[in-house]
Write a protein that holds these residues in place. Structure first.
Motif, PDB file in Angstrom:
ATOM      1  N   ALA B  25      12.712  39.157  30.854  1.00  0.00           N
ATOM      2  CA  ALA B  25      12.026  40.360  31.091  1.00  0.00           C
ATOM      3  C   ALA B  25      12.320  41.459  29.947  1.00  0.00           C
ATOM      4  CB  ALA B  25      12.405  41.116  32.362  1.00  0.00           C
ATOM      5  N   ALA B  26      13.717  41.485  29.683  1.00  0.00           N
ATOM      6  CA  ALA B  26      14.276  42.447  28.626  1.00  0.00           C
ATOM      7  C   ALA B  26      13.563  42.407  27.407  1.00  0.00           C
ATOM      8  CB  ALA B  26      15.725  42.445  28.462  1.00  0.00           C
ATOM      9  N   ILE B  27      13.295  41.158  26.979  1.00  0.00           N
ATOM     10  CA  ILE B  27      12.876  40.516  25.608  1.00  0.00           C
ATOM     11  C   ILE B  27      11.192  40.782  25.640  1.00  0.00           C
ATOM     12  CG2 ILE B  27      12.079  38.411  24.180  1.00  0.00           C
ATOM     13  CD1 ILE B  27      14.792  37.564  24.935  1.00  0.00           C
ATOM     14  N   THR B  28      10.344  40.486  26.700  1.00  0.00           N
ATOM     15  CA  THR B  28       9.027  40.557  26.770  1.00  0.00           C
ATOM     16  C   THR B  28       8.399  41.992  27.178  1.00  0.00           C
ATOM     17  OG1 THR B  28       8.923  39.653  28.948  1.00  0.00           O
ATOM     18  CG2 THR B  28       8.656  38.168  26.852  1.00  0.00           C
ATOM     19  N   ALA B  34       8.471  47.019  21.774  1.00  0.00           N
ATOM     20  CA  ALA B  34       9.117  48.130  20.863  1.00  0.00           C
ATOM     21  C   ALA B  34       9.165  47.717  19.492  1.00  0.00           C
ATOM     22  CB  ALA B  34      10.447  48.289  21.322  1.00  0.00           C
ATOM     23  N   LEU B  35       9.526  46.542  19.113  1.00  0.00           N
ATOM     24  CA  LEU B  35       9.461  46.007  17.743  1.00  0.00           C
ATOM     25  C   LEU B  35       8.178  45.853  17.194  1.00  0.00           C
ATOM     26  CD1 LEU B  35      12.065  43.139  17.854  1.00  0.00           C
ATOM     27  CD2 LEU B  35      12.286  45.453  16.960  1.00  0.00           C
ATOM     28  N   HIS B  36       7.138  45.709  17.898  1.00  0.00           N
ATOM     29  CA  HIS B  36       5.587  45.846  17.645  1.00  0.00           C
ATOM     30  C   HIS B  36       5.201  47.348  17.204  1.00  0.00           C
ATOM     31  CE1 HIS B  36       1.580  44.665  17.195  1.00  0.00           C
ATOM     32  NE2 HIS B  36       1.250  45.371  18.203  1.00  0.00           N
ATOM     33  N   LEU B  37       5.583  48.187  18.136  1.00  0.00           N
ATOM     34  CA  LEU B  37       4.876  49.552  18.252  1.00  0.00           C
ATOM     35  C   LEU B  37       5.747  50.389  17.250  1.00  0.00           C
ATOM     36  CD1 LEU B  37       4.204  50.450  22.048  1.00  0.00           C
ATOM     37  CD2 LEU B  37       2.299  49.808  20.199  1.00  0.00           C
ATOM     38  N   MET B 209      -2.473  48.868  23.081  1.00  0.00           N
ATOM     39  CA  MET B 209      -3.155  47.779  24.205  1.00  0.00           C
ATOM     40  C   MET B 209      -2.789  46.487  23.826  1.00  0.00           C
ATOM     41  SD  MET B 209      -5.300  47.605  26.588  1.00  0.00           S
ATOM     42  CE  MET B 209      -6.327  49.038  26.766  1.00  0.00           C
ATOM     43  N   ARG B 210      -2.512  46.073  22.631  1.00  0.00           N
ATOM     44  CA  ARG B 210      -1.962  44.524  22.549  1.00  0.00           C
ATOM     45  C   ARG B 210      -0.537  44.558  23.324  1.00  0.00           C
ATOM     46  NH1 ARG B 210      -4.644  41.545  18.721  1.00  0.00           N
ATOM     47  NH2 ARG B 210      -5.942  42.881  17.343  1.00  0.00           N
ATOM     48  N   ALA B 211       0.320  45.650  23.173  1.00  0.00           N
ATOM     49  CA  ALA B 211       1.445  45.397  23.493  1.00  0.00           C
ATOM     50  C   ALA B 211       1.597  45.614  25.111  1.00  0.00           C
ATOM     51  CB  ALA B 211       2.510  46.528  23.012  1.00  0.00           C
ATOM     52  N   THR B 212       0.641  46.181  25.638  1.00  0.00           N
ATOM     53  CA  THR B 212       0.551  46.512  27.205  1.00  0.00           C
ATOM     54  C   THR B 212      -0.037  45.019  27.452  1.00  0.00           C
ATOM     55  OG1 THR B 212      -0.244  48.744  26.705  1.00  0.00           O
ATOM     56  CG2 THR B 212      -0.491  47.687  28.840  1.00  0.00           C
ATOM     57  N   LEU B 213      -1.019  44.544  26.836  1.00  0.00           N
ATOM     58  CA  LEU B 213      -1.490  43.246  27.433  1.00  0.00           C
ATOM     59  C   LEU B 213      -0.318  42.118  27.190  1.00  0.00           C
ATOM     60  CD1 LEU B 213      -5.045  43.268  25.898  1.00  0.00           C
ATOM     61  CD2 LEU B 213      -4.447  43.261  28.482  1.00  0.00           C
ATOM     62  N   PHE B 214       0.360  42.144  26.402  1.00  0.00           N
ATOM     63  CA  PHE B 214       1.495  41.179  26.081  1.00  0.00           C
ATOM     64  C   PHE B 214       2.360  41.450  27.322  1.00  0.00           C
ATOM     65  CE2 PHE B 214       5.684  40.286  24.606  1.00  0.00           C
ATOM     66  CZ  PHE B 214       5.515  38.946  24.130  1.00  0.00           C
ATOM     67  N   ALA B 215       2.707  42.585  27.627  1.00  0.00           N
ATOM     68  CA  ALA B 215       3.667  42.812  28.821  1.00  0.00           C
ATOM     69  C   ALA B 215       3.411  42.564  30.182  1.00  0.00           C
ATOM     70  CB  ALA B 215       4.367  44.232  28.663  1.00  0.00           C
ATOM     71  N   LEU B 216       1.878  42.902  30.176  1.00  0.00           N
ATOM     72  CA  LEU B 216       1.218  42.405  31.571  1.00  0.00           C
ATOM     73  C   LEU B 216       1.312  40.736  31.657  1.00  0.00           C
ATOM     74  CD1 LEU B 216      -1.638  44.941  31.980  1.00  0.00           C
ATOM     75  CD2 LEU B 216       0.489  44.756  33.237  1.00  0.00           C
ATOM     76  N   SER B 217       0.787  40.178  30.422  1.00  0.00           N
ATOM     77  CA  SER B 217       1.112  38.788  30.761  1.00  0.00           C
ATOM     78  C   SER B 217       2.341  38.159  31.205  1.00  0.00           C
ATOM     79  CB  SER B 217       0.442  38.020  29.397  1.00  0.00           C
ATOM     80  OG  SER B 217      -0.592  38.674  28.949  1.00  0.00           O
ATOM     81  N   ALA B 218       3.397  38.677  30.491  1.00  0.00           N
ATOM     82  CA  ALA B 218       4.836  38.508  30.853  1.00  0.00           C
ATOM     83  C   ALA B 218       5.065  38.712  32.107  1.00  0.00           C
ATOM     84  CB  ALA B 218       5.755  38.873  29.745  1.00  0.00           C
ATOM     85  N   LEU B 219       4.780  39.724  32.848  1.00  0.00           N
ATOM     86  CA  LEU B 219       4.947  40.418  34.008  1.00  0.00           C
ATOM     87  C   LEU B 219       4.276  39.264  35.146  1.00  0.00           C
ATOM     88  CD1 LEU B 219       6.605  42.551  35.463  1.00  0.00           C
ATOM     89  CD2 LEU B 219       4.292  43.756  35.760  1.00  0.00           C
ATOM     90  N   ALA B 220       3.061  38.939  34.692  1.00  0.00           N
ATOM     91  CA  ALA B 220       2.251  37.916  35.511  1.00  0.00           C
ATOM     92  C   ALA B 220       2.686  36.798  35.545  1.00  0.00           C
ATOM     93  CB  ALA B 220       0.617  37.869  34.891  1.00  0.00           C
ATOM     94  N   LEU B 221       3.397  36.368  34.239  1.00  0.00           N
ATOM     95  CA  LEU B 221       4.091  35.246  34.394  1.00  0.00           C
ATOM     96  C   LEU B 221       5.231  35.021  35.214  1.00  0.00           C
ATOM     97  CD1 LEU B 221       4.669  32.232  33.282  1.00  0.00           C
ATOM     98  CD2 LEU B 221       5.544  33.274  31.188  1.00  0.00           C
ATOM     99  N   MET B 222       6.110  36.129  35.116  1.00  0.00           N
ATOM    100  CA  MET B 222       7.270  36.030  35.904  1.00  0.00           C
ATOM    101  C   MET B 222       6.959  36.088  37.374  1.00  0.00           C
ATOM    102  SD  MET B 222       9.922  38.448  33.606  1.00  0.00           S
ATOM    103  CE  MET B 222       8.821  39.653  33.181  1.00  0.00           C
ATOM    104  N   LEU B 223       6.094  36.793  37.694  1.00  0.00           N
ATOM    105  CA  LEU B 223       5.555  36.880  39.194  1.00  0.00           C
ATOM    106  C   LEU B 223       5.075  35.456  39.553  1.00  0.00           C
ATOM    107  CD1 LEU B 223       3.932  40.432  39.413  1.00  0.00           C
ATOM    108  CD2 LEU B 223       6.244  39.495  40.278  1.00  0.00           C
TER     109      LEU B 223
END
Ligand SMILES: Nc1ncnc2c1ncn2[C@@H]1O[C@H](COP(=O)(O)OP(=O)(O)OP(=O)(O)O)[C@@H](O)[C@H]1O
Ligand SMILES: [Mg+2]
Lengths: 278, 368
Positions: B25-28, B34-37, B209-223
């Protein structure tokens, strides 16, 4: 044989297991008002023209311990398949108590109604632990939604522990069931049957593969269950049947050949011929 | 005494699992976005568009792998049609994205370009409401679930199992692909949907938007993983595994396998739909190719490579295979399918429990 009929009634009134018939005048559960738990009438089953059961008639009293014998291929297992809904008869009726028509019920419904079965070939869940096997069998709400949120209560845990002791598997609780010896698997399956708290237990060759000592203990267990439960035991082991001491029914070519106590049946010339002539 | 639900969820994973998930979670959710933006392009720590998109895409695949493992690994139901549920979720969200183009398309029409091209004058009835984000989210969940439920009900009720079931699901995704290929179906034919512009008014290609979608994908995966762990460790999961191993026995102790299979099957399809909906805006296209039989087979390969019935294995499998894929399709594109086939044969022969099984064996050997 004293059977506590009210006990049967209250056992089944709950309907919390999802089987209750709503808006019905009949009591849910098995109606034992005539002290008979199982009626098989004129049952016939054929497989590709071969009659595995041929006009079979059999009644089992509530609380009775009945032994069924007969040569290989007599139709004993097929009879249990009919009672538990696995095989539909071509003809005949099959009633559980006065009201439940088993030929119209599915396997899980029949199990809920109170019929438990031990198979000829031990069938347990080999990848589950011994404990989990008993947990799955335990009488409780078995609908999918309930299982999603089910959490084993201390009470349930205690019941499993008691049953583990009863079938002498308390030291094997956390082992995968597939690693048990043949005799232990038989015991586990009997334990699962007990966890279900059925009123009618169908046991297909329960002591096959057991040592003499294990067989004797199984016999004691069954005798202690009779009265409160009804048992139908299929066996080839005559010493075991003698130990059980109940009424014996001889099946041959799909119908009843003789019925009575063991000594009478064994003296029957037709029975002798069937057993010698095979 | 009843145990609170939160405690049950906490008990679904061992402590090490929670720690690993926290790190992930911390990484994704923080580090990568953050590193992207905030790190300028060209800086060695900058995370590029390519990496963010590839990572997001692979996490969507990983969700599908979890979904597949739930039905195949735990319930013993091999599906070779999971690509269809993924695509249905993708198309459902794609409709919203198409409407979001507005009049910025090549024909400057309110209708999506492909409809103008077909000379359609108005939206077909089933496109009604596709401009609503909320309704779209509902459709993303409902369409794959509903298709799975209806199909599953008939298949499981008829007690169709094993290879027969696998073949039917394969035929199903193939039929769906042919249907979506047709222009008259109203989903853009073989070109599908593309040229998306915005989500909720925000530019779809913006770094945010890219970063948001990336984070949402990670969140969905964890859930998805957590839900999977919960199911697997619950009594439901034990019944499911019992159905897998000895279905008739399960019926004789009073469980109705139909309900259990139907639930996990529908849930699995829903997860695929979510993954598809997250995938489409990140890759910028959805077409009937996603429903090709080969895609669905590939999903099964991810699970086999990672290790069936382990949940974490299939996630690793999806990552590994897709990692290889992005390398191969650049380096030796014509050999990818051979490699995939060889990988599957190799895993089946030598690693029946996949990467997770291999890891367990190594640990056992080191411990011994
Ligand atoms: N599904 C089936 N298809 C075809 N024939 C069957 C089937 N099931 C049972 N039979 C046949 O029906 C007859 C009765 O079988 P059943 O298994 O009921 O005998 P049994 O009395 O239990 O014998 P055993 O003592 O060997 O267990 C046998 O001849 C068997 O071959
Ligand atoms: Mg038999």
């Amino acid at each position: 044989m004293s059977t506590n009929l009210t006990d049967y009634d209250t056992d089944n009134r709950g309907g919390e297991d999802g089987t209750q018939v709503v808006g019905h005048i009949l009591q849910p559960g098995v109606d034992l008002s005539h002290k008979v738990i199982l009626y098989l009438e004129a049952i016939s089953v054929s497989f590709d023209g071969f009659k595995a059961l041929n006009n079979l008639n059999l009644t089992i009293d509530a609380g009775e311990l009945r032994c069924i014998i007969g040569p290989n291929g007599a139709g004993k297992t097929t009879m249990m398949d009919v009672i538990t809904g696995k095989t539909r008869p071509d003809a005949g009726t099959c009633f559980f108590g006065q009201t439940l028509d088993l030929t119209r019920m599915t396997e899980p419904e029949i199990a809920h109604a109170g019929i438990g079965r031990k198979f000829q070939k031990p069938t347990i869940f080999e990848n589950h632990t011994v404990f989990e096997n008993l947990e799955l069998a335990m009488k409780t709400d078995k609908r999918a939604w309930a299982s999603l949120f089910a959490w084993l209560s201390q009470e349930g845990r205690d019941r499993i522990t008691d049953t583990l002791k009863q079938v002498r598997l308390d030291h094997e609780a956390d082992r995968p069931a597939g690693l048990l010896s043949h005799g232990q698997k038989q015991w586990l399956e009997i334990g699962m049957l007990l966890m279900q708290e059925p009123q009618l237990l169908l046991l297909d060759e329960p002591v096959a593969g057991m040592t003499d000592d294990e067989t004797e203990r199984t016999g004691e267990l069954f005798k202690s269950l009779a009265g409160k439960h009804s048992l139908v035991v299929v066996e080839h082991d005559m010493a075991f049947i003698e130990q059980l001491g109940g009424k014996v029914t001889v099946l041959h070519e799909g119908s009843v050949l003789a019925e009575g106590d063991l000594a009478t049946v064994q003296a029957d010339p037709r029975v002798i011929e069937v057993y010698l002539g095979r | 005494m009843r145990t609170p639900f939160t405690i049950r969820v906490l008990a679904a994973m061992p402590r090490s699992g929670w720690i690993a998930m926290g790190l992930f979670a911390a990484i994704t959710l923080v580090l990568m976005p953050a590193l992207h933006l905030f790190v300028p392009e060209g800086h060695p720590f900058h995370v590029s568009n390519y990496v963010i998109t590839l990572g997001g895409k692979i996490m969507c695949y990983a969700i599908v792998a979890v979904a597949m493992d739930l039905v195949w690994g735990y319930a013993g139901i091999l599906s070779l049609g999971h690509g269809m549920f993924f695509a249905l979720g993708g198309y459902a969200f794609g409709m919203y994205l198409m409407r979001g183009i507005g009049t910025d398309g090549s024909y400057q029409s309110h209708l999506p370009d492909f409809m103008v091209f077909l000379d359609w004058k108005e939206l077909p009835w089933y496109w009604a409401g596709s401009d609503s984000f909320v309704l779209t989210l509902i459709l993303v969940l409902a369409v794959p679930s509903l298709v799975a439920f209806v199909f599953g009900y008939f298949a499981f009720r008829s007690r169709i199992k094993g290879v027969y079931f696998a073949i039917i699901t394969q035929a199903l995704t193939f039929a769906a692909m042919l249907l979506f290929f047709r222009n008259e179906t109203g989903f853009g034919g073989n070109n599908g949907f593309t040229d998306f512009k915005r989500i909720l008014g925000y530019d779809i290609t913006s770094p945010e938007m890219r970063a948001t979608l990336f984070a949402l994908s990670a969140l969905a995966l964890m859930l998805a993983l957590l839900a999977g762990r919960y199911l697997a460790t619950s009594k439901f999961g034990r019944v499911l595994a019992a159905i897998r191993d000895a279905e008739s026995r399960v019926m004789f102790i009073g469980y109705n396998p139909l309900h259990y299979k139907l639930f996990i099957w529908t849930f699995s399809a829903m997860l695929c739909g979510i993954a598809g909906a997250l995938y489409v805006p990140q890759v910028g296209i959805i077409n009937p190719g996603e429903m090709s039989p080969a895609n669905s087979i590939e999903i099964a390969i991810w699970v086999a490579v990672g290790g069936r019935g382990t949940l974490i294995g299939p996630i690793i499998g999806a990552g590994l295979v897709n990692g290889f894929k992005s390398f191969f399709t650049v380096a030796f594109p014509e050999y990818w399918l051979f490699f995939l086939g060889a990988l599957f044969v190799g895993v089946t022969l030598w690693l029946p429990e996949g990467v997770v099984g291999l890891w367990k064996r190594i640990r056992a050997r080191v411990a011994a």
